[in-house]
Design a protein around this motif. Structure first.
Motif, PDB file in Angstrom:
ATOM      1  N   HIS A  53       2.771   2.098  -5.275  1.00  0.00           N
ATOM      2  CA  HIS A  53       1.477   1.719  -6.051  1.00  0.00           C
ATOM      3  C   HIS A  53       1.237   2.672  -7.296  1.00  0.00           C
ATOM      4  O   HIS A  53       1.471   3.832  -7.073  1.00  0.00           O
ATOM      5  CB  HIS A  53       0.363   1.617  -5.083  1.00  0.00           C
ATOM      6  N   TYR A  79       1.506   6.151  -5.440  1.00  0.00           N
ATOM      7  CA  TYR A  79       1.625   6.239  -4.341  1.00  0.00           C
ATOM      8  C   TYR A  79       2.919   6.052  -3.698  1.00  0.00           C
ATOM      9  O   TYR A  79       3.579   4.825  -4.195  1.00  0.00           O
ATOM     10  CB  TYR A  79       0.708   5.287  -3.475  1.00  0.00           C
ATOM     11  N   PRO A 117      -2.829  10.339   1.533  1.00  0.00           N
ATOM     12  CA  PRO A 117      -3.643   9.025   1.365  1.00  0.00           C
ATOM     13  C   PRO A 117      -4.466   9.351   2.667  1.00  0.00           C
ATOM     14  O   PRO A 117      -4.311  10.055   3.718  1.00  0.00           O
ATOM     15  CB  PRO A 117      -2.501   8.162   1.783  1.00  0.00           C
ATOM     16  N   SER A 118      -5.559   8.566   2.446  1.00  0.00           N
ATOM     17  CA  SER A 118      -6.502   8.641   3.505  1.00  0.00           C
ATOM     18  C   SER A 118      -5.844   8.026   5.063  1.00  0.00           C
ATOM     19  O   SER A 118      -4.908   7.371   4.754  1.00  0.00           O
ATOM     20  CB  SER A 118      -7.643   7.697   3.246  1.00  0.00           C
ATOM     21  N   LYS A 120      -7.163   5.578   6.922  1.00  0.00           N
ATOM     22  CA  LYS A 120      -7.356   4.201   6.722  1.00  0.00           C
ATOM     23  C   LYS A 120      -6.284   3.672   5.998  1.00  0.00           C
ATOM     24  O   LYS A 120      -5.730   2.689   6.616  1.00  0.00           O
ATOM     25  CB  LYS A 120      -8.708   4.021   6.310  1.00  0.00           C
ATOM     26  N   ASP A 121      -5.797   4.212   4.954  1.00  0.00           N
ATOM     27  CA  ASP A 121      -4.904   3.731   3.883  1.00  0.00           C
ATOM     28  C   ASP A 121      -3.560   3.822   5.002  1.00  0.00           C
ATOM     29  O   ASP A 121      -2.548   2.773   4.897  1.00  0.00           O
ATOM     30  CB  ASP A 121      -4.892   4.348   2.531  1.00  0.00           C
ATOM     31  N   ASP A 124      -3.389   1.094   7.324  1.00  0.00           N
ATOM     32  CA  ASP A 124      -3.256  -0.147   6.838  1.00  0.00           C
ATOM     33  C   ASP A 124      -1.954  -0.637   6.272  1.00  0.00           C
ATOM     34  O   ASP A 124      -1.368  -1.678   6.249  1.00  0.00           O
ATOM     35  CB  ASP A 124      -4.247  -0.451   5.730  1.00  0.00           C
ATOM     36  N   GLU A 125      -1.193   0.647   5.819  1.00  0.00           N
ATOM     37  CA  GLU A 125       0.122   0.383   5.528  1.00  0.00           C
ATOM     38  C   GLU A 125       1.187   0.301   6.822  1.00  0.00           C
ATOM     39  O   GLU A 125       2.483   0.331   6.526  1.00  0.00           O
ATOM     40  CB  GLU A 125       0.624   1.607   4.544  1.00  0.00           C
ATOM     41  N   ASN A 225       0.264  10.582  -2.218  1.00  0.00           N
ATOM     42  CA  ASN A 225       0.116  10.375  -3.655  1.00  0.00           C
ATOM     43  C   ASN A 225       0.474  11.394  -4.717  1.00  0.00           C
ATOM     44  O   ASN A 225       0.115  12.732  -4.431  1.00  0.00           O
ATOM     45  CB  ASN A 225      -1.466  10.424  -3.700  1.00  0.00           C
ATOM     46  N   SER A 463      -9.724  10.212  -4.310  1.00  0.00           N
ATOM     47  CA  SER A 463      -9.304   8.936  -3.915  1.00  0.00           C
ATOM     48  C   SER A 463      -9.238   7.882  -5.382  1.00  0.00           C
ATOM     49  O   SER A 463     -10.507   8.216  -6.136  1.00  0.00           O
ATOM     50  CB  SER A 463     -10.104   8.369  -2.987  1.00  0.00           C
TER      51      SER A 463
END
Length: 728
Positions: A53, A79, A117-118, A120-121, A124-125, A225, A463
């Motif tokens: 990203h 990212y 990255p967080s 959560k991220d 999610d990945e 990141n 972020s």
């Protein structure tokens, strides 16, 4: 206050005829900008592996000036996923300017930091503690700040430059491609901002191919990141713009007076009377005129990034201000913004060589200045006449001397230093205020010298927020190693283009490599009469991808009937268009297995030497829209089940003298039965007559009525026999 202003200016542009090595630095990215610098690919053309990203800061017209000014110090963020099942994730940036070559740079300077990255991220990945290799059971409970050392050990970022010409050329094997991919020596990145510097050099580079690719790869298991601030590819060369009082080779000049256009184009060259070396100088004087300017420039198409320094040698009289203007982008007052803050001054009535730290001026406004849009430079000297008079009065000069003072500059040289000079001894160092303890400082300032300034470092972004725009996987150009990494079939034009790059890499030794292309989402193989290789051997070696939707072979001298052995449902399950034309070597029957290629929409086999009958299996191709078998030597009955082709629109079997049977019982957009003995028993509104001996359709019996009568009579007979049997 009235002023008598003397203005001297030099404007310099770079010409199109000079080599790229003579041109300036190349900016890659500047803080706050919504895209890469000029000459780099657009955001839509950035290539990357799946999952990458890209975030660019983006101003909003509805936002306040203060907010937009804050955004102008934001970094670009990329990212980078973990390596996963592959060796690495990557992103590739390319230069579109064909005269540029990164290998001509001596070094790269890049503001960089990384962040995690967080949780959560990551979740999610699809990442877990186990997949990354972290000592935790649940990412939501993992403290990235406390365990920074551990997760940083799972990051393996590497930066490269490479030549796309070498990477895509089949004459270079994988080992050679890797050798010519030049890794930059940035070392390990940290979570704090730092400017990383790497020399760019090849000890044994014996090719003559440009390097226009800048790559970042993550070989680690930890996604990260990458924050990117000001980044430059710097050249070591000094570019002279004015030498020995004359424009350097390749540059021209012109002059003007605002109130005296009659002097347009006049340059005054002379020697300062007390100069023992008798050096030639350009002389500018404001005698009897309010404005005098001198420019050196060329018109050209290429533009480049800023140098780290400029230097100019002058002898000035009654000049108390100097300005530097970088093209039409930004103007700096060298006296108030540069010299005085460094406790320096440009002395009058002395020959001096002045060095200016352009880099510091650039970083103070990265948003506007870090780009490749520079076409020229302007040095301006001007005088506040009243100020000069006051100064002369304080020096007890007589009135005649004061009234006769003339602002004048002898200009000897002007140079661009792409990289800041390491030897500062040739340059003038004079204190502006002798009462201050600090000396005149002409060194190149760095981030540590900008402490307390808003531009010391790019903003630390925890972020991405609403002030960023997201580019997701602009072009998925994954450098994978197996055809298994390709999808079964391409469904979009982007998928096809991405797959095409991998196919060309996988089959780079194949003679068909450059014959593949994309027709929207369809992968196409096009081979014409200039092809002199043996296409059969390529098929036999399995060097043709099964994702092909279109095969187009025209006028190939070495083509023979064995081609049909390779065109089957097992090898090309997604084939939609089969076109083999103008090949005299095709002197055989059409194989029956062609009817198993269920996705075929077009069969075009015209202008060959095909013999035998038309296979009945073709009638099974429900998706077929075009069937062209014209100009062959086909014979026998035309299969009646061709009437099953409900989607057929175009039909041509002309110029097959011994082809017999009935025309299709369907209305088509076009059809052609010329030079056949096919009879017209159905709707022939748009069709040509094939044989004059065939009866008209109105003369034929009504087979539907006849069939009904036969069926009715047969049913009565059977019923009568059954009745006799029952009652007996």
């Amino acid at each position: 206050m009235s002023k008598k202003s003397f203005i001297f200016a030099i404007f310099v542009g770079l010409i199109t005829t000079v080599l790229s090595s003579e041109l300036g630095n190349i900016s890659f990215y500047g803080r706050g900008q919504a895209s890469l610098a000029t000459h780099w690919c657009s955001v839509e053309s950035i290539r990357s592996s799946t999952g990458v990203h890209i975030y660019f800061p983006e101003e909003d017209e509805t936002q306040s000036i203060a907010t937009n000014n804050k955004i102008r110090n934001y970094p670009m963020i990329v990212y980078m996923p973990g390596k996963g099942n592959k060796n690495y994730s990557y992103i590739n940036f390319s230069i579109t300017n064909q005269s540029a070559d990164l290998l001509e740079s001596s070094k790269i300077k890049a503001e960089l930091r990384i962040s995690a990255p967080s949780a959560k991220d990551l979740i999610d990945e699809g990442y877990t503690c186990e997949s990354i290799g972290l000592t935790c059971t649940n990412l939501t409970d993992y403290n990235f700040s406390k365990n920074e050392k551990e997760w940083l050990s799972k990051v393996d970022l590497r930066f490269y430059i490479e030549s796309d010409d070498i990477r895509s050329d089949p004459q270079y094997d994988d080992e050679e491609v890797e050798y010519f991919r030049l890794q930059l020596s940035f070392g390990k990145l940290s979570t704090s901002w730092k400017e990383y510097v790497s020399q760019i050099s090849f000890e044994e580079y014996f090719e003559d191919l440009p390097y226009r690719e800048y790559l970042i790869r993550n070989y680690g298991s930890m996604p990260v990141n990458v924050h990117i601030g000001n980044t430059f590819f710097l050249k070591s060369r000094v570019i002279p713009l004015l030498t020995n009082g004359a424009p350097a080779s390749g540059y021209s000049s012109y002059s003007w007076l605002i109130n005296g256009a009659d002097t347009m184009g006049i340059d005054t060259n002379d020697v300062y009377p007390d100069d023992n070396e008798k050096k030639i100088a350009l002389i500018y004087s404001a005698v009897n005129k309010n404005d005098y300017a001198y420019y050196v420039h060329n018109s050209y198409s290429d533009t480049y990034g800023p140098p780290e320094a400029i230097s100019f040698r002058i002898r000035s009289f009654f000049v108390n201000n100097f300005k530097l203007k970088i093209d039409n982008i930004k103007e700096f007052n060298l006296t108030t913004e540069y010299s005085i803050p460094r406790n320096c001054k440009i002395p009058n009535e002395e020959e001096v060589e002045i060095l200016v730290d352009v880099r510091s001026l650039i970083y103070a406004d990265s948003y506007h200045m870090v780009n490749n849009d520079i076409t020229g430079f302007l040095i301006q000297a001007y005088t506040d006449n009243d100020h000069v008079k006051d100064k002369l009065v304080k020096q007890n000069k007589d009135e005649d001397y004061i009234n006769s003072n003339t602002s004048k500059v002898y200009f000897y040289s002007f140079n661009l230093h792409n990289t800041y000079p390491t030897n500062l001894k040739p340059y003038t160092v004079v204190k502006y205020d002798s009462n201050l303890s600090n000396d005149c400082d002409i060194s190149m300032h760095d981030h540590a010298d900008w402490k307390g300034e808003s531009y010391q470092w790019p903003t630390v972004i925890s972020s991405v927020d609403k002030y960023y725009k997201l580019i997701v996987n602009a072009i998925d150009d994954s450098e994978l190693n197996s055809e298994n990494d390709l999808p079964d079939i391409f469904t979009t034009a982007n998928e096809c283009e991405n797959g095409l790059r991998l196919i060309k890499r996988l089959y780079k030794t194949s003679t068909l490599r450059d014959k593949y292309s994309c027709d929207k989402e369809k992968l196409k193989l096009t081979v014409g009469k200039k092809f002199r290789e043996d296409i059969i051997s390529e098929l036999d070696a399995g060097k043709v991808p099964e994702q092909l939707s279109i095969i187009s072979l025209t006028s190939i001298s070495r083509l023979n009937c064995s081609i049909f052995d390779y065109i089957n449902i097992e090898r090309f399950p997604y084939l939609k268009i089969l076109q083999i034309t103008n090949s005299e070597g095709l002197n055989c029957e059409i194989p029956d297995h062609i009817g198993k290629l269920k996705n075929l929409q077009t069969i075009d086999l015209k202008h060959n030497k095909l013999t035998g009958t038309i296979p009945e299996s073709i009638g099974n191709l429900e998706n077929l829209e075009i069937l062209d078998l014209s100009y062959n030597e086909l014979k026998g009955e035309m299969p009646i089940n061709l009437n099953n082709l409900k989607n057929l629109k175009q039909f041509d079997v002309s110029i097959n003298d011994e082809l017999e049977g009935e025309v299709l019982e369907k209305t088509l957009e076009s059809c052609n039965y010329l030079n056949t003995t096919i009879c017209h028993y159905a709707n022939t509104e748009y069709c040509y007559n094939g044989s004059d001996e065939c009866p008209e359709s109105t003369d034929l019996p009504n087979f539907s009525i006849l069939n009904y009568q036969i069926s009715f009579t047969l049913n009565l007979t059977i019923s009568f026999i059954l009745c006799l049997y029952i009652f007996n």
